[in-house]
Scaffold this motif. Structure first.
Motif, PDB file in Angstrom:
ATOM      1  N   HIS A  50      -6.903   5.620   6.245  1.00  0.00           N
ATOM      2  CA  HIS A  50      -6.082   6.405   7.150  1.00  0.00           C
ATOM      3  C   HIS A  50      -5.799   7.773   6.540  1.00  0.00           C
ATOM      4  O   HIS A  50      -5.825   7.938   5.318  1.00  0.00           O
ATOM      5  CB  HIS A  50      -4.763   5.683   7.443  1.00  0.00           C
ATOM      6  N   PRO A  51      -5.510   8.784   7.369  1.00  0.00           N
ATOM      7  CA  PRO A  51      -5.148  10.106   6.848  1.00  0.00           C
ATOM      8  C   PRO A  51      -3.921  10.040   5.941  1.00  0.00           C
ATOM      9  O   PRO A  51      -3.123   9.097   6.011  1.00  0.00           O
ATOM     10  CB  PRO A  51      -4.874  10.913   8.122  1.00  0.00           C
ATOM     11  N   PRO A  52      -3.730  11.055   5.095  1.00  0.00           N
ATOM     12  CA  PRO A  52      -2.778  10.913   3.979  1.00  0.00           C
ATOM     13  C   PRO A  52      -1.352  11.366   4.236  1.00  0.00           C
ATOM     14  O   PRO A  52      -0.562  11.388   3.285  1.00  0.00           O
ATOM     15  CB  PRO A  52      -3.422  11.808   2.905  1.00  0.00           C
ATOM     16  N   LEU A  53      -0.957  11.725   5.455  1.00  0.00           N
ATOM     17  CA  LEU A  53       0.405  12.219   5.647  1.00  0.00           C
ATOM     18  C   LEU A  53       1.485  11.216   5.236  1.00  0.00           C
ATOM     19  O   LEU A  53       2.458  11.607   4.577  1.00  0.00           O
ATOM     20  CB  LEU A  53       0.607  12.645   7.110  1.00  0.00           C
ATOM     21  N   PRO A  54       1.396   9.917   5.594  1.00  0.00           N
ATOM     22  CA  PRO A  54       2.434   8.979   5.122  1.00  0.00           C
ATOM     23  C   PRO A  54       2.544   8.922   3.604  1.00  0.00           C
ATOM     24  O   PRO A  54       3.645   8.751   3.063  1.00  0.00           O
ATOM     25  CB  PRO A  54       1.978   7.634   5.704  1.00  0.00           C
ATOM     26  N   ARG A  55       1.426   9.078   2.898  1.00  0.00           N
ATOM     27  CA  ARG A  55       1.492   9.081   1.433  1.00  0.00           C
ATOM     28  C   ARG A  55       2.294  10.263   0.914  1.00  0.00           C
ATOM     29  O   ARG A  55       3.041  10.150  -0.059  1.00  0.00           O
ATOM     30  CB  ARG A  55       0.074   9.122   0.863  1.00  0.00           C
ATOM     31  N   LEU A  56       2.142  11.417   1.575  1.00  0.00           N
ATOM     32  CA  LEU A  56       2.914  12.589   1.166  1.00  0.00           C
ATOM     33  C   LEU A  56       4.396  12.386   1.448  1.00  0.00           C
ATOM     34  O   LEU A  56       5.251  12.816   0.659  1.00  0.00           O
ATOM     35  CB  LEU A  56       2.400  13.827   1.902  1.00  0.00           C
ATOM     36  N   VAL A  57       4.726  11.751   2.576  1.00  0.00           N
ATOM     37  CA  VAL A  57       6.131  11.514   2.917  1.00  0.00           C
ATOM     38  C   VAL A  57       6.769  10.563   1.917  1.00  0.00           C
ATOM     39  O   VAL A  57       7.832  10.858   1.345  1.00  0.00           O
ATOM     40  CB  VAL A  57       6.244  10.952   4.348  1.00  0.00           C
ATOM     41  N   TYR A  58       6.122   9.423   1.684  1.00  0.00           N
ATOM     42  CA  TYR A  58       6.690   8.450   0.746  1.00  0.00           C
ATOM     43  C   TYR A  58       6.659   8.972  -0.691  1.00  0.00           C
ATOM     44  O   TYR A  58       7.565   8.701  -1.484  1.00  0.00           O
ATOM     45  CB  TYR A  58       5.919   7.137   0.831  1.00  0.00           C
ATOM     46  N   GLY A  59       5.614   9.720  -1.050  1.00  0.00           N
ATOM     47  CA  GLY A  59       5.513  10.241  -2.413  1.00  0.00           C
ATOM     48  C   GLY A  59       6.552  11.290  -2.740  1.00  0.00           C
ATOM     49  O   GLY A  59       6.844  11.525  -3.914  1.00  0.00           O
ATOM     50  N   ALA A  60       7.126  11.939  -1.714  1.00  0.00           N
ATOM     51  CA  ALA A  60       8.145  12.959  -1.959  1.00  0.00           C
ATOM     52  C   ALA A  60       9.533  12.371  -2.159  1.00  0.00           C
ATOM     53  O   ALA A  60      10.463  13.097  -2.507  1.00  0.00           O
ATOM     54  CB  ALA A  60       8.172  13.944  -0.792  1.00  0.00           C
ATOM     55  N   LEU A  61       9.685  11.063  -1.971  1.00  0.00           N
ATOM     56  CA  LEU A  61      11.002  10.437  -2.067  1.00  0.00           C
ATOM     57  C   LEU A  61      11.367  10.148  -3.520  1.00  0.00           C
ATOM     58  O   LEU A  61      10.502   9.831  -4.341  1.00  0.00           O
ATOM     59  CB  LEU A  61      11.017   9.128  -1.277  1.00  0.00           C
ATOM     60  N   PRO A  62      12.653  10.244  -3.864  1.00  0.00           N
ATOM     61  CA  PRO A  62      13.105   9.832  -5.202  1.00  0.00           C
ATOM     62  C   PRO A  62      13.195   8.309  -5.273  1.00  0.00           C
ATOM     63  O   PRO A  62      14.141   7.710  -4.768  1.00  0.00           O
ATOM     64  CB  PRO A  62      14.482  10.496  -5.329  1.00  0.00           C
ATOM     65  N   LEU A  63      12.215   7.682  -5.862  1.00  0.00           N
ATOM     66  CA  LEU A  63      12.139   6.223  -5.903  1.00  0.00           C
ATOM     67  C   LEU A  63      12.754   5.631  -7.159  1.00  0.00           C
ATOM     68  O   LEU A  63      12.727   4.418  -7.336  1.00  0.00           O
ATOM     69  CB  LEU A  63      10.668   5.790  -5.784  1.00  0.00           C
ATOM     70  N   GLY A  64      13.309   6.465  -8.020  1.00  0.00           N
ATOM     71  CA  GLY A  64      13.919   5.978  -9.249  1.00  0.00           C
ATOM     72  C   GLY A  64      12.969   6.060 -10.427  1.00  0.00           C
ATOM     73  O   GLY A  64      11.758   6.276 -10.270  1.00  0.00           O
ATOM     74  N   SER A  65      13.509   5.890 -11.600  1.00  0.00           N
ATOM     75  CA  SER A  65      12.706   5.926 -12.822  1.00  0.00           C
ATOM     76  C   SER A  65      13.227   4.871 -13.785  1.00  0.00           C
ATOM     77  O   SER A  65      14.427   4.577 -13.800  1.00  0.00           O
ATOM     78  CB  SER A  65      12.766   7.316 -13.466  1.00  0.00           C
TER      79      SER A  65
ATOM     80  N   HIS B 127       0.822  -1.205   0.000  1.00  0.00           N
ATOM     81  CA  HIS B 127       0.000   0.000   0.000  1.00  0.00           C
ATOM     82  C   HIS B 127       0.860   1.260   0.000  1.00  0.00           C
ATOM     83  O   HIS B 127       0.552   2.230  -0.702  1.00  0.00           O
ATOM     84  CB  HIS B 127      -0.923   0.008   1.214  1.00  0.00           C
ATOM     85  N   ALA B 128       1.940   1.257   0.780  1.00  0.00           N
ATOM     86  CA  ALA B 128       2.813   2.432   0.831  1.00  0.00           C
ATOM     87  C   ALA B 128       3.410   2.733  -0.535  1.00  0.00           C
ATOM     88  O   ALA B 128       3.446   3.895  -0.974  1.00  0.00           O
ATOM     89  CB  ALA B 128       3.925   2.208   1.862  1.00  0.00           C
ATOM     90  N   ILE B 129       3.862   1.691  -1.238  1.00  0.00           N
ATOM     91  CA  ILE B 129       4.454   1.891  -2.562  1.00  0.00           C
ATOM     92  C   ILE B 129       3.399   2.303  -3.572  1.00  0.00           C
ATOM     93  O   ILE B 129       3.619   3.205  -4.398  1.00  0.00           O
ATOM     94  CB  ILE B 129       5.185   0.611  -3.012  1.00  0.00           C
ATOM     95  N   SER B 130       2.241   1.669  -3.510  1.00  0.00           N
ATOM     96  CA  SER B 130       1.175   2.004  -4.466  1.00  0.00           C
ATOM     97  C   SER B 130       0.735   3.453  -4.304  1.00  0.00           C
ATOM     98  O   SER B 130       0.605   4.192  -5.293  1.00  0.00           O
ATOM     99  CB  SER B 130      -0.015   1.068  -4.270  1.00  0.00           C
ATOM    100  N   PHE B 131       0.507   3.884  -3.069  1.00  0.00           N
ATOM    101  CA  PHE B 131       0.067   5.261  -2.842  1.00  0.00           C
ATOM    102  C   PHE B 131       1.138   6.259  -3.252  1.00  0.00           C
ATOM    103  O   PHE B 131       0.835   7.314  -3.820  1.00  0.00           O
ATOM    104  CB  PHE B 131      -0.308   5.459  -1.376  1.00  0.00           C
ATOM    105  N   ALA B 132       2.410   5.950  -2.940  1.00  0.00           N
ATOM    106  CA  ALA B 132       3.489   6.867  -3.307  1.00  0.00           C
ATOM    107  C   ALA B 132       3.616   6.979  -4.823  1.00  0.00           C
ATOM    108  O   ALA B 132       3.798   8.079  -5.365  1.00  0.00           O
ATOM    109  CB  ALA B 132       4.808   6.394  -2.696  1.00  0.00           C
TER     110      ALA B 132
END
Length: 588
Positions: A76-91, A58-63
């Motif tokens: 759940h509230p969306p703060l963890p999604r914002l934290v994980y979504g701001a990370l450079p996960l590669g391309s 779920h964390a990866i999907s939301f990010a």
């Protein structure tokens, strides 16, 4: 006077006319050393397992979907999604000379648990954020214990309860958002205690200092009068300046506590106890930490910042996810009007018009890939996503969370357990498992298991000393008139602080008691933190030598239990018999 005695016993640094706060050694030696040790212990084999584990899916999907600006509803509230979504996960790599991939081809969205991510995806980046949060939570546990008036050795014991807990270790090693709720709750608690220190220590500084002028023989009376007037003016100026500084410090601590309380609430609703604790402290005081209530302005100020911080998280998420996603089925038409749908764009609720196809087009082969002309899209009227839409969307999102919590049937998942099973460590959470069967004659078959369980020694100590504290409270209530006044005077402040800490435990556990009834053991960690503080507080009531011996023995016993269960933390292979040996309780 009670607070001063607690400070002297704990060895807190005293500042004349200021605040009795932490010594530099507490922050830059002990807390920093605990954080470094935590990173060293948690960082071992951080990349194992190399596949998506448990709720990491779920964390990866939301990010990843947030990077596509796709709206996704979650319970759940969306703060963890914002934290994980701001990370450079590669391309993903593109062909030489070809433009970078866009749309759904540019992100990784796992389809199931146990799936190995592509080589370009940085699973380690997600887990490193949890690693930093876990290290911070151990250091914060020590600092909070110190501000509660607990001695240094007992504060190390409080931090060791987290450091040597397999559950905390796993939450610090995987991309699971539960650790964020703990950290923000601790930060709010630390800011509240700092505010209490500032207020209490400022009382002495408000008293006017004695004039340094003394009467000298042979001096004319007019010179003595002029000296007294000058000294009095200087005293008033210094007092006003000190009061101003104290007021700014108090408001700063209240603002920080309110911000962290709002962030904790925006991570998990079960972490609401941070906001509750702040408002209770401001409204009624917490003797002996805060002997009087604060002003009505301070209460309204804190409540406004908590609300603003919590709402800002939702507004930020909605602003960054303006495209329709899987959460569309749960929201009203008013909510959908502000989302860019896959067929063409914003649907105006008044005109019911689509964004022209020349602005946004969709790939028929991959309907999740939406291409938009940014310049043309910016030129379109955005009257749908105005202030009123955001206000209604935030309110509706929270209503959906409440409705889901009320309608969801708890305890149906195999990892769920009831709240009283959490307290006694009755069963854990099996997050990953692999069978390794070598060819005949090449060794015994092994299993690699990732099992989240609480440290059994720590749980036994927490329960035992929690019962001891309850017995002490009952004795004080029943025999308060028979006990010597000196005994009451020395014990009552500690007991009052213990009751405050215990109320934090039950307040954090209350949503599960009333609403959820059951859930995975990972949700118990924020409440358990308060029980660990109470354990250290009760140990600190012992005489100094007995206290030190008890702390050392407790840490050694918890370390032995952690080492025994370490293969379940670091995902190392064992035979079936070795795993069976570690099943201390039948439901493990």
């Amino acid at each position: 006077a009670a607070a001063l005695r607690m400070e002297r016993r704990a060895g807190l640094r005293h500042v004349r006319g200021g605040v009795a706060m932490l010594a530099w050694a507490d922050v830059f030696v002990f807390a920093a050393a605990l954080a470094v040790i935590t990173v060293g212990m948690r960082g071992v084999r951080l990349a194992e397992p190399g596949y998506v584990v448990y709720d990491e899916v779920h964390a990866i999907s939301f990010a990843s979907r947030l990077k596509l600006r796709s709206f996704e509803f979650d319970v759940h509230p969306p703060l963890p999604r914002l934290v994980y979504g701001a990370l450079p996960l590669g391309s993903p790599p593109s062909e030489p000379g070809a433009p970078p991939l866009e749309g759904s081809a540019s992100v990784y969205v796992p389809s199931k648990v146990g799936e190995y991510p592509p080589e370009w995806f940085s699973l380690l980046a997600l887990r490193s954020v949890n690693l930093a949060a876990g290290a911070a939570s151990v250091a914060l546990s020590y600092l909070i214990a110190r501000l509660l008036g607990i001695s240094r050795v007992s504060s190390v014991l409080a931090a060791a309860c987290l450091l040597l807990d397999p559950m905390h270790a796993i939450l610090s090693r995987l991309a699971l958002p539960d650790i964020f709720a703990l950290v923000f709750l601790q930060l709010a608690y630390l800011a509240v205690l700092a505010m209490c220190r500032v207020v209490e220590r400022s009382k002495g500084s408000r008293l006017p200092a004695k004039s340094g002028a003394t009467k000298t023989r042979g001096a004319a009376p007019r010179y003595e009068a002029n000296a007294d007037v000058a000294a009095s003016s200087d005293t008033i100026s210094v007092s006003r300046l000190q009061s101003l500084r104290t007021g700014v410090l108090v408001l700063s601590c209240i603002a920080l506590a309110a911000v962290f309380s709002g962030l904790a609430l925006a991570t998990r609703w079960a972490a609401y106890s941070g906001a509750l604790m702040l408002l209770v402290a401001l409204s009624f005081g917490i003797w002996p930490l805060l002997s009087r209530p604060m002003r009505l302005f301070d209460i309204v100020f804190a409540l406004a910042i908590i609300t603003a911080t919590y709402s800002a998280v939702f507004v930020t998420y909605l602003a960054l996810s303006d495209r329709s996603g899987s959460g569309n089925a749960f929201v009203s038409q008013r909510f959908k009007d502000g989302l860019l749908d896959e067929l063409g764009g914003f649907q105006n609720s008044t005109a019911s018009e689509k964004v022209p196809q020349e602005v946004c087009t969709i790939d028929t082969a991959d309907r999740s890939k939406l291409e938009c002309n940014s310049a043309a899209l910016a030129a379109l009227p955005r009257n749908v996503r105005d202030f009123h839409w955001f206000f209604d969307a935030v309110a509706e999102y929270n209503q959906l969370i409440i409705r889901y919590a009320q309608e969801q049937e708890r305890g149906t998942q195999f990892w769920d357990s009831t709240w009283y099973q959490w307290i006694v460590d009755w069963r854990g959470v099996l997050m990953a498992r692999e069978e390794n069967n070598p060819p005949p004659g090449r060794g015994a078959a092994t299993q690699t298991i990732l099992y989240a369980i609480l440290n059994p020694v720590m749980i036994a100590l927490v329960i035992f000393f929690g019962l001891v504290f309850a017995a002490v409270v009952c004795i004080l209530l029943r025999y308060r008139s028979s006990l010597h006044p000196a005994v009451l005077q020395s014990v009552q402040p500690r007991v009052a602080v213990g009751i405050f800490v215990a109320s934090g435990f039950w307040a954090t556990l209350l949503p599960t008691l009333v609403l959820y009834k059951a859930g995975p053991l990972t949700q118990y960690v924020p409440a358990l933190f308060f029980a660990q503080l109470l354990f250290a507080l009760v140990i600190d009531l012992l005489p100094a030598r007995s206290r030190d011996v008890a702390c050392v023995l407790s840490i050694v016993a918890m370390a032995a239990a952690y080492a025994f269960l370490a293969p379940w933390v670091y995902y190392t292979p064992l035979t079936a018999a070795e795993h069976q040996l570690r099943r201390i309780l039948p439901k493990w």
